[in-house]
Motif scaffolding. Structure first.
Motif, PDB file in Angstrom:
ATOM      1  N   LEU A  44     -62.501 -12.035  40.981  1.00 17.45           N
ATOM      2  CA  LEU A  44     -63.411 -11.090  40.323  1.00 17.45           C
ATOM      3  C   LEU A  44     -64.832 -11.638  40.281  1.00 17.45           C
ATOM      4  O   LEU A  44     -65.801 -10.906  40.522  1.00 17.45           O
ATOM      5  CB  LEU A  44     -62.936 -10.772  38.894  1.00 17.45           C
ATOM      6  CG  LEU A  44     -61.657  -9.951  38.720  1.00 17.45           C
ATOM      7  CD1 LEU A  44     -61.569  -9.429  37.281  1.00 17.45           C
ATOM      8  CD2 LEU A  44     -61.565  -8.799  39.698  1.00 17.45           C
ATOM      9  N   SER A  48     -68.296 -10.130  41.987  1.00 16.94           N
ATOM     10  CA  SER A  48     -69.495  -9.892  41.176  1.00 16.94           C
ATOM     11  C   SER A  48     -70.695 -10.719  41.621  1.00 16.94           C
ATOM     12  O   SER A  48     -71.792 -10.540  41.090  1.00 16.94           O
ATOM     13  CB  SER A  48     -69.212 -10.218  39.699  1.00 16.94           C
ATOM     14  OG  SER A  48     -68.266  -9.335  39.162  1.00 16.94           O
ATOM     15  N   GLN A  80     -68.514  -5.786  35.424  1.00 12.21           N
ATOM     16  CA  GLN A  80     -67.369  -6.609  35.027  1.00 12.21           C
ATOM     17  C   GLN A  80     -67.306  -6.787  33.523  1.00 12.21           C
ATOM     18  O   GLN A  80     -68.314  -7.042  32.871  1.00 12.21           O
ATOM     19  CB  GLN A  80     -67.451  -7.989  35.705  1.00 12.21           C
ATOM     20  CG  GLN A  80     -66.251  -8.877  35.369  1.00 12.21           C
ATOM     21  CD  GLN A  80     -66.154 -10.088  36.274  1.00 12.21           C
ATOM     22  OE1 GLN A  80     -66.863 -10.197  37.265  1.00 12.21           O
ATOM     23  NE2 GLN A  80     -65.268 -11.005  35.943  1.00 12.21           N
ATOM     24  N   LEU A 157     -64.533  -3.940  36.983  1.00 10.97           N
ATOM     25  CA  LEU A 157     -63.699  -5.139  37.110  1.00 10.97           C
ATOM     26  C   LEU A 157     -63.314  -5.590  35.705  1.00 10.97           C
ATOM     27  O   LEU A 157     -64.185  -5.893  34.891  1.00 10.97           O
ATOM     28  CB  LEU A 157     -64.471  -6.254  37.820  1.00 10.97           C
ATOM     29  CG  LEU A 157     -65.139  -5.906  39.152  1.00 10.97           C
ATOM     30  CD1 LEU A 157     -65.908  -7.102  39.694  1.00 10.97           C
ATOM     31  CD2 LEU A 157     -64.127  -5.408  40.173  1.00 10.97           C
ATOM     32  N   ASP A 159     -61.129  -8.251  33.383  1.00  8.15           N
ATOM     33  CA  ASP A 159     -60.448  -9.545  33.413  1.00  8.15           C
ATOM     34  C   ASP A 159     -59.747  -9.800  32.083  1.00  8.15           C
ATOM     35  O   ASP A 159     -60.388 -10.053  31.072  1.00  8.15           O
ATOM     36  CB  ASP A 159     -61.472 -10.655  33.706  1.00  8.15           C
ATOM     37  CG  ASP A 159     -60.807 -11.944  34.179  1.00  8.15           C
ATOM     38  OD1 ASP A 159     -59.561 -12.018  34.139  1.00  8.15           O
ATOM     39  OD2 ASP A 159     -61.537 -12.868  34.577  1.00  8.15           O
ATOM     40  N   LEU A 188     -60.410  -2.392  39.039  1.00 10.51           N
ATOM     41  CA  LEU A 188     -59.691  -3.568  39.550  1.00 10.51           C
ATOM     42  C   LEU A 188     -59.360  -4.429  38.339  1.00 10.51           C
ATOM     43  O   LEU A 188     -60.259  -4.932  37.665  1.00 10.51           O
ATOM     44  CB  LEU A 188     -60.542  -4.331  40.560  1.00 10.51           C
ATOM     45  CG  LEU A 188     -59.879  -5.548  41.236  1.00 10.51           C
ATOM     46  CD1 LEU A 188     -58.609  -5.145  41.966  1.00 10.51           C
ATOM     47  CD2 LEU A 188     -60.857  -6.217  42.203  1.00 10.51           C
TER      48      LEU A 188
END
Length: 234
Positions: A44, A48, A80, A157, A159, A188
């Motif tokens: 990730l 980015s 993100q 994104l 996480d 994602l």
């Protein structure tokens, strides 16, 4: 929308990603699962622009972004929500959201998007004047996602959105992710809670020690005996 091809990433002498290739089509939720240290967060961060790739290529909507600075990647429509939330603890909830839109100048649309974040996460509206550092873990996670949405991304994104959260809050956050995706946003997702991730996503990748071990539809991964034993508790 996103294509990662043969990506190699190093931390000093450590070969963290070894020829990784993944893709995400417009409107999909794609999940990355794997043990700690498998390379999920590194991937990730490479997309980015936060960690440079030694070799390989990342393209977004047909444009090569492999060597592009992170702020320019955000400007193209990739945002993100990082592991650990990383909210600005001394700033208010409202100011954190404002910083998510730092590249934008369309004030009226920024206000609309902020109001939409408050609709998605009503708790943030209640705490909009409160310092982000005083929020609970779940509220900080909502704020991290909301801040990412403020750049008006087409690819989000995410996480470890469930890390350290109570099950009730995890369900609430994943319900919101489904709503965000239903409006057309591509996601994602990196997630330790493999069962939850595979239940929300359409396709998934299993990463092991910096390589893609398995790629399949999530329905197939849920039935895969190897995946069940390793990540779903048998």
């Amino acid at each position: 929308m996103l294509e990662v091809e043969d990506l190699d990433v190093y931390y000093g002498a450590v070969h963290a990603l070894k020829g990784v290739s993944v893709r995400a089509e417009a409107g999909e939720i794609v999940t990355l699962i794997g043990a700690n240290g498998a390379g999920k967060t590194t991937l990730l961060r490479s997309i980015s622009g936060l960690i440079p790739a030694r070799s390989g290529r990342v393209t977004f909507e047909g444009r090569d972004i492999t060597r592009m600075p992170p702020h320019e990647i955000v400007g193209l429509g990739v945002s993100q929500s990082p592991e650990g939330r990383m909210v600005f603890a001394n700033l208010s909830v409202a100011d954190n959201l404002e910083l998510g839109a730092y590249r934008r100048r369309d004030r009226a649309a920024i206000r609309e998007d902020r109001d939409e974040v408050y609709r998605l996460f009503p708790r943030l509206l209640e705490r909009r004047g409160q310092s982000a550092g005083t929020l609970s873990g779940g509220e900080q996670q909502m704020l991290a996602i909301g801040r990412a949405l403020m750049s008006r991304p087409r690819l989000l994104l995410l996480d470890e959105p469930s890390l350290g959260l109570a099950p009730l809050l995890v369900r609430e956050i994943f319900r919101t992710l489904r709503e965000i995706n239903a409006r057309g946003m591509t996601v994602l997702l990196v997630e330790q809670n493999a069962h939850m991730a595979l239940s929300i996503a359409g396709r998934g990748y299993v990463l092991e020690t910096g390589r893609v071990r398995i790629e399949a539809r999530c329905a197939e991964l849920l039935k895969n005996e190897e995946v069940r034993q390793a990540y779903l508790g048998g």
